[in-house]
Design an enzyme around this catalytic site. Structure first.
Site, mmCIF file in Angstrom:
data_model
loop_
_atom_site.group_PDB
_atom_site.id
_atom_site.type_symbol
_atom_site.label_atom_id
_atom_site.label_comp_id
_atom_site.label_asym_id
_atom_site.label_seq_id
_atom_site.Cartn_x
_atom_site.Cartn_y
_atom_site.Cartn_z
ATOM 1 N N GLY A 1 0.837 -1.204 0.000
ATOM 2 C CA GLY A 1 0.000 0.000 0.000
ATOM 3 C C GLY A 1 0.865 1.244 0.000
ATOM 4 O O GLY A 1 1.986 1.238 -0.521
ATOM 5 N N GLU A 2 0.345 2.333 0.569
ATOM 6 C CA GLU A 2 1.056 3.614 0.664
ATOM 7 C C GLU A 2 1.228 4.312 -0.680
ATOM 8 O O GLU A 2 1.800 5.400 -0.739
ATOM 9 C CB GLU A 2 2.461 3.446 1.282
ATOM 10 C CG GLU A 2 2.504 2.804 2.641
ATOM 11 C CD GLU A 2 3.930 2.662 3.174
ATOM 12 O OE1 GLU A 2 4.887 3.122 2.497
ATOM 13 O OE2 GLU A 2 4.090 2.083 4.259
ATOM 14 N N GLY A 3 0.826 3.693 -1.782
ATOM 15 C CA GLY A 3 1.154 4.222 -3.098
ATOM 16 C C GLY A 3 2.486 3.712 -3.611
ATOM 17 O O GLY A 3 2.995 4.202 -4.632
#
Length: 333
Positions: free
Chosen positions: A300-302
């Site tokens: 996640g997190e980009g």
């Protein structure tokens, strides 16, 4: 940005479209470069994609923006994550101090990162008991996502953070595309088999309560503030013809709500990577999209989207920097 969720459908009918003339000119340039036609594969496709959305045969990335939206979820009361919701706050602090993977990947790929925490002290409501958000709360989060988009950006990288949001993603995907909840559920931040079964049961309860939700109402019923903000950012980018790179399962599931309103609302979006979260490939198939990268990531997190930005940059470096046959004095076949 919108006075009601129903207005998103109105936006879809009038949203900017792909510039076929610019894309055809980019294709003509690709075919004149010193290489066999099509030999750079998806790099050529990405260059044409960028040309069509930026409206120029020679697109460039002078400013890349990355946004990570963070939210907390009431459904966590059911133990759908092995981590407490406080971790969302702690990870946002880590982002702000430059200590997370997304900070390093944005620096490596040349993206300006902003992290937007969305009322972390006020989790959404438990969707097994009622809607996760009111329409007003959903619209507020959409507006915050839209307002975060820099109109001068040439490309937008999107990511998220929120304990419990893999359950939210699976619920949204199941609501949109059907099937059993267990088919969309994965380990998320590390749930074991019992934890995944619990997630599937919670999703089934939510879908039983909100099975009649349609369009953007799905977002209010089952989503979270970071999912709503992602939708707002995608829509704001579309209004300004800014291409978007979505991250993995959670980010794609959030944006998929817009696909449920009108499939072409995601035409300006690339998928950064195919997540190791099992529901993502199923979701990509439903959306008829192919990821730029497959690196077995599920952070996640980009992070996958930021990594894919490097590929997009490489595609445009080749597109704009290579010599044509005429410029290089090389004979064409």
């Amino acid at each position: 940005m919108f006075a009601s969720l129903a207005e998103v459908a109105d936006f879809a009918r009038n949203a900017p479209r792909f510039d076929e003339v610019a894309a055809l000119a980019a294709r003509a340039r690709q075919n004149s470069l010193t290489k066999p036609p099509g030999s750079l594969g998806r790099l050529e496709e990405i260059a044409e994609f960028m040309a069509g959305w930026r409206g120029t045969p020679r697109p460039a990335i002078n400013h890349a923006q990355a946004l990570v939206f963070a939210g907390n979820h009431g459904v966590c009361v059911h133990g759908v994550s092995p981590y407490p919701s406080e971790v969302t706050v702690q990870m946002v602090a880590n982002f702000e101090h430059g200590g997370a993977a997304i900070n390093q990947l944005c620096r490596a790929s040349g993206a300006d990162l902003s992290v937007i925490a969305l009322d972390l002290d006020r989790p959404t409501d438990d969707f097994t008991q009622g809607p996760a958000m009111s329409e007003a709360d959903t619209l507020s989060a959409i507006a915050r996502g839209a307002e975060a988009v820099n109109p001068e950006a040439d490309i937008l990288v999107l990511g998220e953070m929120g304990i419990g949001n893999s359950t939210i993603a699976a619920a949204l995907a199941c609501s949109l595309f059907g099937g059993e909840p267990a088919a969309w559920v994965g380990p998320g931040t590390g749930a074991d088999s019992a934890g995944m079964q619990r997630k599937a049961q919670v999703i089934a309860q939510g879908l039983e309560r909100h099975g009649d939700a349609q369009g953007m109402q799905r977002l209010a019923a089952l989503g979270g503030r970071e999912q709503a903000a992602i939708c707002g950012a995608v829509l704001a980018a579309r209004a300004r013809r800014i291409p978007v790179i979505l991250d993995g399962f959670i980010c794609t599931a959030a944006a998929a709500v817009l696909h449920g309103v009108s499939p072409d609302l995601l035409d300006h979006c690339l998928i950064g990577h195919a997540s190791a979260e099992p529901g993502h490939r199923r979701l990509l198939s439903a959306l008829n999209k192919r990821a730029v990268l497959e690196f077995d990531m599920r952070l996640g997190e980009g992070s996958g989207a930021a990594l894919a930005l490097g590929i997009v940059r490489a595609a445009l470096e080749c597109h704009n920097g290579m010599a044509t046959f005429g410029e290089a004095g090389v004979s064409e076949a």
